[in-house]
Enzyme design. Structure first.
Site, PDB file in Angstrom:
ATOM      1  N   HIS A 188      28.269 -42.209 -12.740  1.00  0.00           N
ATOM      2  CA  HIS A 188      27.105 -42.870 -13.348  1.00  0.00           C
ATOM      3  C   HIS A 188      25.822 -42.276 -12.804  1.00  0.00           C
ATOM      4  O   HIS A 188      25.490 -42.459 -11.632  1.00  0.00           O
ATOM      5  CB  HIS A 188      27.150 -44.374 -13.070  1.00  0.00           C
ATOM      6  CG  HIS A 188      26.137 -45.150 -13.847  1.00  0.00           C
ATOM      7  ND1 HIS A 188      26.195 -45.281 -15.213  1.00  0.00           N
ATOM      8  CD2 HIS A 188      25.029 -45.842 -13.453  1.00  0.00           C
ATOM      9  CE1 HIS A 188      25.183 -46.028 -15.634  1.00  0.00           C
ATOM     10  NE2 HIS A 188      24.456 -46.381 -14.584  1.00  0.00           N
ATOM     11  N   HIS A 228      21.558 -41.394 -13.976  1.00  0.00           N
ATOM     12  CA  HIS A 228      20.383 -41.230 -14.830  1.00  0.00           C
ATOM     13  C   HIS A 228      19.568 -40.110 -14.180  1.00  0.00           C
ATOM     14  O   HIS A 228      18.756 -40.353 -13.274  1.00  0.00           O
ATOM     15  CB  HIS A 228      19.558 -42.511 -14.887  1.00  0.00           C
ATOM     16  CG  HIS A 228      20.338 -43.739 -15.253  1.00  0.00           C
ATOM     17  ND1 HIS A 228      20.989 -43.875 -16.458  1.00  0.00           N
ATOM     18  CD2 HIS A 228      20.571 -44.882 -14.572  1.00  0.00           C
ATOM     19  CE1 HIS A 228      21.584 -45.058 -16.504  1.00  0.00           C
ATOM     20  NE2 HIS A 228      21.352 -45.693 -15.366  1.00  0.00           N
ATOM     21  N   GLN A 248      15.725 -40.040 -13.252  1.00  0.00           N
ATOM     22  CA  GLN A 248      15.195 -40.921 -12.219  1.00  0.00           C
ATOM     23  C   GLN A 248      15.114 -40.249 -10.849  1.00  0.00           C
ATOM     24  O   GLN A 248      14.446 -40.767  -9.949  1.00  0.00           O
ATOM     25  CB  GLN A 248      16.026 -42.205 -12.162  1.00  0.00           C
ATOM     26  CG  GLN A 248      15.852 -43.061 -13.412  1.00  0.00           C
ATOM     27  CD  GLN A 248      16.707 -44.307 -13.426  1.00  0.00           C
ATOM     28  OE1 GLN A 248      17.236 -44.719 -12.398  1.00  0.00           O
ATOM     29  NE2 GLN A 248      16.845 -44.921 -14.586  1.00  0.00           N
ATOM     30  N   ARG A 262      11.938 -51.634 -12.746  1.00  0.00           N
ATOM     31  CA  ARG A 262      12.024 -51.099 -14.101  1.00  0.00           C
ATOM     32  C   ARG A 262      10.642 -50.781 -14.663  1.00  0.00           C
ATOM     33  O   ARG A 262      10.473 -49.811 -15.414  1.00  0.00           O
ATOM     34  CB  ARG A 262      12.759 -52.089 -15.014  1.00  0.00           C
ATOM     35  CG  ARG A 262      13.115 -51.495 -16.364  1.00  0.00           C
ATOM     36  CD  ARG A 262      13.921 -52.456 -17.217  1.00  0.00           C
ATOM     37  NE  ARG A 262      13.131 -53.610 -17.642  1.00  0.00           N
ATOM     38  CZ  ARG A 262      13.508 -54.423 -18.629  1.00  0.00           C
ATOM     39  NH1 ARG A 262      14.661 -54.242 -19.263  1.00  0.00           N
ATOM     40  NH2 ARG A 262      12.753 -55.457 -18.968  1.00  0.00           N
ATOM     41  N   TYR A 318      19.811 -42.121 -21.784  1.00  0.00           N
ATOM     42  CA  TYR A 318      19.134 -42.941 -22.784  1.00  0.00           C
ATOM     43  C   TYR A 318      17.723 -42.476 -23.105  1.00  0.00           C
ATOM     44  O   TYR A 318      17.013 -43.116 -23.897  1.00  0.00           O
ATOM     45  CB  TYR A 318      19.135 -44.413 -22.375  1.00  0.00           C
ATOM     46  CG  TYR A 318      18.525 -44.760 -21.036  1.00  0.00           C
ATOM     47  CD1 TYR A 318      17.163 -44.908 -20.878  1.00  0.00           C
ATOM     48  CD2 TYR A 318      19.345 -44.990 -19.934  1.00  0.00           C
ATOM     49  CE1 TYR A 318      16.616 -45.260 -19.661  1.00  0.00           C
ATOM     50  CE2 TYR A 318      18.818 -45.348 -18.712  1.00  0.00           C
ATOM     51  CZ  TYR A 318      17.445 -45.486 -18.584  1.00  0.00           C
ATOM     52  OH  TYR A 318      16.904 -45.824 -17.364  1.00  0.00           O
ATOM     53  N   HIS A 349      28.578 -51.462 -12.492  1.00  0.00           N
ATOM     54  CA  HIS A 349      28.062 -52.473 -11.573  1.00  0.00           C
ATOM     55  C   HIS A 349      28.986 -53.700 -11.526  1.00  0.00           C
ATOM     56  O   HIS A 349      29.611 -53.936 -10.501  1.00  0.00           O
ATOM     57  CB  HIS A 349      26.626 -52.890 -11.899  1.00  0.00           C
ATOM     58  CG  HIS A 349      25.656 -51.761 -11.920  1.00  0.00           C
ATOM     59  ND1 HIS A 349      25.496 -50.892 -10.854  1.00  0.00           N
ATOM     60  CD2 HIS A 349      24.806 -51.320 -12.895  1.00  0.00           C
ATOM     61  CE1 HIS A 349      24.588 -49.985 -11.162  1.00  0.00           C
ATOM     62  NE2 HIS A 349      24.156 -50.222 -12.392  1.00  0.00           N
ATOM     63  N   ASP A 405      23.729 -43.152  -9.893  1.00  0.00           N
ATOM     64  CA  ASP A 405      22.862 -44.025 -10.684  1.00  0.00           C
ATOM     65  C   ASP A 405      21.410 -43.549 -10.688  1.00  0.00           C
ATOM     66  O   ASP A 405      21.067 -42.569 -11.336  1.00  0.00           O
ATOM     67  CB  ASP A 405      22.998 -45.459 -10.174  1.00  0.00           C
ATOM     68  CG  ASP A 405      22.434 -46.493 -11.138  1.00  0.00           C
ATOM     69  OD1 ASP A 405      21.821 -46.109 -12.152  1.00  0.00           O
ATOM     70  OD2 ASP A 405      22.607 -47.702 -10.892  1.00  0.00           O
TER      71      ASP A 405
END
Length: 458
Positions: free
Chosen positions: A62, A64, A67, A88, A127, A275, A326
Site C-alpha cells: 500500500h 501513495h 505523499q 488530510r 487516486y 488498515h 502508505d
C-alpha cells in the site's frame, strides 16, 4: 532501469530463506529474470554472484507515492484536535500543485527508497488522476503513466491500483473542492482502467487491479461495479481506519465498515482490506474466514494516530497480513515490521506477539507473514523459488548486529536491531539495482526530486 525482461546469471548464497525455510549453500540460475534452477548444498562455480545471505524482496502492498513529497509537512500542531482529518487538509493543499512530471520525480524517489529498504514490489493505490484544476487530460491515464515511468526508471515491480473515488462521504455525498483531481463516474473509470492496463504492459510482470477508495467515497452500486472490473486481479479498499469513519458508517448504513462490507460484497481472497484498524472480534473472524489480506501500515497508522489493529486475534483465526508504506512519511521495510510487533506489545503488554507458536522466531514469522500476505494482495509471488522472478535481497553479515547470526536469528537481528542499515544488495529480476545499500541511479533521482520540491514548497 529499462523495460527489458531481466538478466541472466547465477548466484550462490551461503544461506537463503526459501519457502520451506532456511537452506545452506543455495545456488540459483536465472534466465530472463526468472529463477530457472535452484540447488541446495551446492558448490559455487566460476562467475557466480556470491553473497552470504539472501532473503526474498518484500512486497509493499500500500503506497501513495506522491505523499513522499509532503513527508514532514504535517507535523505542526494546529489549534485543536489534530487527526487524520486535519492531516488530510495538508495533503489536499500539496496535491493541488503536482504535474505529471512532478509525480514522476516524487514517485521515483519513493520507489528508489523502497528498493534500498528491501521492498521489491509496490502496490500503488493511485487516486491522483486529473489536472490541477480538475480538468481531464486527453490521455485518461496521464498520471498513471508517470507512475509507470517511475517504476521503470527505478526497476521496482509494480502492482498498479487505479482508484475509483466519487463522493466525499457515506450515502453519495457531493465531493469537495480538494477532491476534484480524484473523481470519476463509472464510464470514465473504465476508460482510465483500460488505458492504465495499456501503460503497464511496458513493464515486466506488472499487475493492474482496482481500488474503490473507501466506503465513504463510493456508493454500494458503484462498489459492486468497480470490483467487477478487476476480474481475477486484486481489489484494494481503505476500511475502518478512523473512529469517525466507523461512526459515520453506522449512522448511514446501520453497520460498522467491515461488518457492512462483508455483509454486502463478495469479499474473497482477491481483496486487501487496508488498515481495518477499528474492528470487532466478529469482524476479525469474518475477515480471516473470507481469506482477505489485511494491509497494515504501522508507520503511517502511528503518524496519523489511527490506532492499532488487533493482530493476535486475527492471526489466531488464520488471517493473512502484509505491510505497506502508505503515506511514505518514512520508507523502511524493517521498521514497518518492527513497529507492527512493537505496537502489539504495547497494546497487550506482552512480547513476541506475532510469533506463531512457542519456540518460533518473531522476526521470521513477521517476514514470512508479510511475504505471503503481500504476494496474495499484489497478485505476484514473493519467494525464492523456481519459476519466480529473481527478486533478491542480500544482507551485510559484517554488520555488528548480524555478526554470528544464522537462520531465523538473522531476521530477528535484522528487524529488531540492525534495520535497513544491514540491507546490502537488491536484485530485481536478476538485475542489481541496489549495491552496498545505494540505488544505482540515486544521484540523478535525488537531484531531480530536490528541484521539484524547491518549486512546490516555495
Amino acid at each position: 532501469m529499462g523495460t527489458d525482461g531481466g538478466s541472466d546469471g547465477a548466484f550462490h548464497f551461503q544461506q537463503a530463506l526459501l519457502p520451506e525455510g532456511w537452506a545452506d549453500n543455495v545456488r540459483l540460475t536465472v534466465r530472463d529474470g526468472v529463477i530457472a534452477t535452484l540447488e541446495r548444498n551446492a558448490t559455487p562455480q566460476a562467475g557466480d554472484e556470491r553473497q552470504p545471505v539472501a532473503v526474498p524482496g518484500l512486497p509493499n502492498l500500500h503506497s501513495h507515492a506522491f505523499q513522499r513529497g509532503m513527508a514532514g509537512l504535517a507535523e505542526v500542531r494546529g489549534p485543536a484536535g489534530d487527526s487524520f482529518w486535519t492531516w488530510r487538509d495538508v495533503m489536499y493543499r500539496f496535491v493541488d500543485r503536482l504535474s505529471p512530471d512532478d509525480l514522476h520525480a516524487i514517485a521515483a524517489l519513493a520507489y528508489m527508497e523502497m528498493l534500498e529498504a528491501g521492498f521489491t514490489r509496490v502496490g500503488e493505490f493511485h487516486y491522483l488522476h486529473h489536472d490541477r484544476d480538475g480538468g481531464r487530460f486527453a490521455d485518461p491515464a496521464e498520471m498513471s503513466a508517470a507512475i509507470v515511468a517511475a517504476a521503470d526508471e527505478t526497476g521496482i515491480a509494480l502492482t498498479h491500483l487505479p482508484v475509483f473515488y466519487a463522493h466525499s462521504g457515506f450515502g453519495g455525498a457531493a465531493p469537495g473542492h480538494g477532491q476534484r483531481r480524484f473523481l470519476h463516474d463509472l464510464d470514465g473509470f473504465a476508460r482510465l482502467l483500460d488505458a492504465a492496463r495499456t501503460k503497464a504492459r511496458a513493464l515486466p510482470d506488472a499487475v493492474v487491479g482496482v481500488a474503490p477508495h473507501s466506503l465513504r467515497a463510493v456508493t454500494p452500486e458503484e462498489l459492486t461495479e468497480v470490483a467487477g472490473l478487476a476480474g481475477a486481479a486484486p481489489v484494494h479498499i481503505h476500511v475502518a481506519e478512523q473512529v469517525k469513519e466507523v461512526e459515520d458508517c453506522v449512522a448511514w448504513g446501520g453497520g460498522r465498515p467491515v461488518e457492512w462490507l462483508l455483509a454486502n460484497v463478495a469479499v474473497d481472497a482477491r481483496w486487501c482490506l487496508v488498515h481495518a484498524t477499528h474492528v470487532t472480534p466478529a469482524e476479525v473472524a469474518d475477515m480471516a474466514a473470507r481469506g482477505a489480506v489485511v494491509g497494515l501500515c504501522p508507520i503511517t497508522e502511528a503518524n496519523l494516530g489511527d490506532g492499532i489493529f488487533p493482530a493476535p486475534a486475527y492471526l489466531s483465526a488464520g488471517g493473512r497480513f502484509g505491510v505497506g508504506s502508505d503515506s511514505n512519511v518514512l520508507i523502511d521495510a524493517t521498521e514497518e515490521l518492527r513497529l507492527l510487533e512493537y505496537g502489539q506489545r504495547l497494546a497487550g503488554r506482552s512480547r513476541n506477539v506475532m510469533a506463531r507458536a512457542p519456540g518460533r522466531s518473531t522476526g521470521q514469522d513477521l517476514m514470512e507473514g508479510a511475504l505471503a500476505g503481500g504476494a496474495a494482495a499484489l497478485g505476484a509471488p514473493s519467494a525464492i523459488a523456481v519459476g519466480h522472478a529473481a527478486d533478491l535481497v542480500s544482507l551485510d553479515t559484517q554488520h555488528p548486529s548480524l555478526h554470528g547470526r544464522r537462520g531465523p536469528a538473522l531476521l530477528d537481528a535484522l528487524i529488531f536491531a540492525a534495520g535497513r542499515t544491514a540491507i546490502d544488495g537488491v536484485w530485481r529480476r536478476g538485475k542489481q539495482v541496489v549495491n552496498t545499500g545505494r540505488h544505482q541511479r540515486r544521484d540523478a533521482i535525488v537531484t531531480r526530486y530536490r528541484q521539484v520540491l524547491e518549486r512546490l514548497t516555495q
